[in-house]
Write an enzyme that holds these catalytic residues in place. Structure first.
Site, PDB file in Angstrom:
ATOM      1  N   GLY A 190       0.607  -1.467   0.039  1.00 37.12           N
ATOM      2  CA  GLY A 190       0.048   0.022  -0.150  1.00 37.12           C
ATOM      3  C   GLY A 190       0.934   1.255   0.012  1.00 37.12           C
ATOM      4  N   SER A 191       2.049   1.170  -0.775  1.00 40.79           N
ATOM      5  CA  SER A 191       2.818   2.250  -0.397  1.00 40.79           C
ATOM      6  C   SER A 191       2.082   3.410  -1.443  1.00 40.79           C
ATOM      7  CB  SER A 191       4.349   2.142  -0.887  1.00 40.79           C
ATOM      8  OG  SER A 191       4.408   1.904  -2.433  1.00 40.79           O
ATOM      9  N   ASN A 192       1.587   3.135  -2.465  1.00 31.74           N
ATOM     10  CA  ASN A 192       0.704   4.019  -3.454  1.00 31.74           C
ATOM     11  C   ASN A 192      -0.311   4.516  -2.777  1.00 31.74           C
ATOM     12  OD1 ASN A 192       2.045   5.148  -6.011  1.00 31.74           O
ATOM     13  ND2 ASN A 192       2.114   2.975  -6.485  1.00 31.74           N
TER      14      ASN A 192
ATOM     15  N   MET B 102      -3.614  -6.924  -7.627  1.00 35.16           N
ATOM     16  CA  MET B 102      -3.094  -8.269  -8.457  1.00 35.16           C
ATOM     17  C   MET B 102      -4.353  -9.064  -8.856  1.00 35.16           C
ATOM     18  SD  MET B 102      -0.032  -7.332  -8.367  1.00 35.16           S
ATOM     19  CE  MET B 102       0.844  -8.506  -9.287  1.00 35.16           C
TER      20      MET B 102
ATOM     21  N   ILE C 259      -7.369  -9.368 -12.287  1.00 34.43           N
ATOM     22  CA  ILE C 259      -7.776  -8.412 -13.349  1.00 34.43           C
ATOM     23  C   ILE C 259      -9.146  -8.494 -13.161  1.00 34.43           C
ATOM     24  CG2 ILE C 259      -8.120  -8.780 -15.955  1.00 34.43           C
ATOM     25  CD1 ILE C 259      -5.171 -10.251 -15.903  1.00 34.43           C
ATOM     26  N   LEU C 260      -9.668  -7.078 -13.476  1.00 34.83           N
ATOM     27  CA  LEU C 260     -11.307  -7.054 -13.421  1.00 34.83           C
ATOM     28  C   LEU C 260     -12.185  -7.306 -14.826  1.00 34.83           C
ATOM     29  CD1 LEU C 260     -10.777  -3.422 -11.634  1.00 34.83           C
ATOM     30  CD2 LEU C 260     -11.818  -5.430 -10.896  1.00 34.83           C
TER      31      LEU C 260
ATOM     32  N   ASN D  41      -4.932   3.359 -13.121  1.00 34.47           N
ATOM     33  CA  ASN D  41      -4.002   2.182 -12.736  1.00 34.47           C
ATOM     34  C   ASN D  41      -2.775   2.718 -12.834  1.00 34.47           C
ATOM     35  OD1 ASN D  41      -3.119  -0.204 -11.933  1.00 34.47           O
ATOM     36  ND2 ASN D  41      -2.651  -0.867 -13.944  1.00 34.47           N
TER      37      ASN D  41
ATOM     38  N   HIS E  98       1.391   1.589 -13.576  1.00 32.69           N
ATOM     39  CA  HIS E  98       1.913   0.439 -13.683  1.00 32.69           C
ATOM     40  C   HIS E  98       3.597   0.538 -13.720  1.00 32.69           C
ATOM     41  CE1 HIS E  98       2.797  -3.377 -15.963  1.00 32.69           C
ATOM     42  NE2 HIS E  98       3.490  -2.624 -16.572  1.00 32.69           N
TER      43      HIS E  98
END
Length: 193
Positions: free
Chosen positions: A20-22, A95, A97-98, A112, A114
């Site tokens: 959770g750093s972002n 992690m 994929i929706l 998102n 990346h």
């Protein structure tokens, strides 16, 4: 583009799977006066995700879902997002994929981050792949999510130089520092701020 009405902040949900750093960077950003978003919900597919603690510390609602029955779970998430009046989703190291169905319900409102300069190195192991191909630069990309993996419209990118001493871990650390700056800047950009 997401339209910002008046000065009311848009409710956002952050989807995480790990440290959770972002998320931490987005929470800090959301508390600033100039931020167009407030973070009202944290969703994870991992009950052990360290990022969930950040939600607890910052008094943000947290929900953990088991994605084994993906479509059923996605409908539950959509219902929870609606209940919390969430208008925007930030994927931050999520992690899973929706599905196309889920993405279409939130079209143009899912971002998102990346760890590569898309369209290069979609998917996983981006840093090792960049090193294996003797790239001179790597970086990170914030993009809108569409139904193809890491293929949505690019909002912003940050390029960093790869040095001859870089390992996948040192490169990951350098890129992560830039991710924390790029995600808030990208959100400001889509709100034309």
């Amino acid at each position: 583009m997401v339209k910002l009405t008046g000065y009311k902040k848009i409710k956002a949900a952050v989807f995480i799977s790990g440290n959770g750093s972002n998320l931490k960077s987005l929470i800090k950003f959301s508390k600033k006066k100039k931020s167009p978003i407030s973070i009202d919900l944290i969703i994870s597919n991992n009950p052990k995700a360290k990022g969930l603690k950040l939600g607890k510390i910052n008094k943000i609602k947290r929900k953990v879902y088991n994605f084994k029955k993906k479509y059923k779970i996605e409908n539950q998430i959509l219902s929870d997002l609606k209940e919390h009046k969430v208008k925007m989703i930030c994927l931050a190291g999520f992690m899973e994929i929706l599905s196309r169905n889920f993405i279409n319900k939130f079209k143009g409102k899912i971002l998102n981050i990346h760890p590569s300069l898309l369209p290069k190195y979609k998917g996983l192991n981006t840093h090792q792949r960049a090193l294996d191909n003797n790239e001179k630069y790597s970086g990170c990309t914030v993009h809108f999510v569409n139904s193809k993996l890491d293929s949505g419209k690019i909002i912003l990118q940050k390029k960093i130089k790869i040095t001859k001493n870089d390992t996948k871990n040192s490169l990951a650390r350098k890129v992560l520092i830039q991710e924390h700056k790029l995600y808030p800047r990208s959100i400001l950009k889509i709100f034309n701020l």
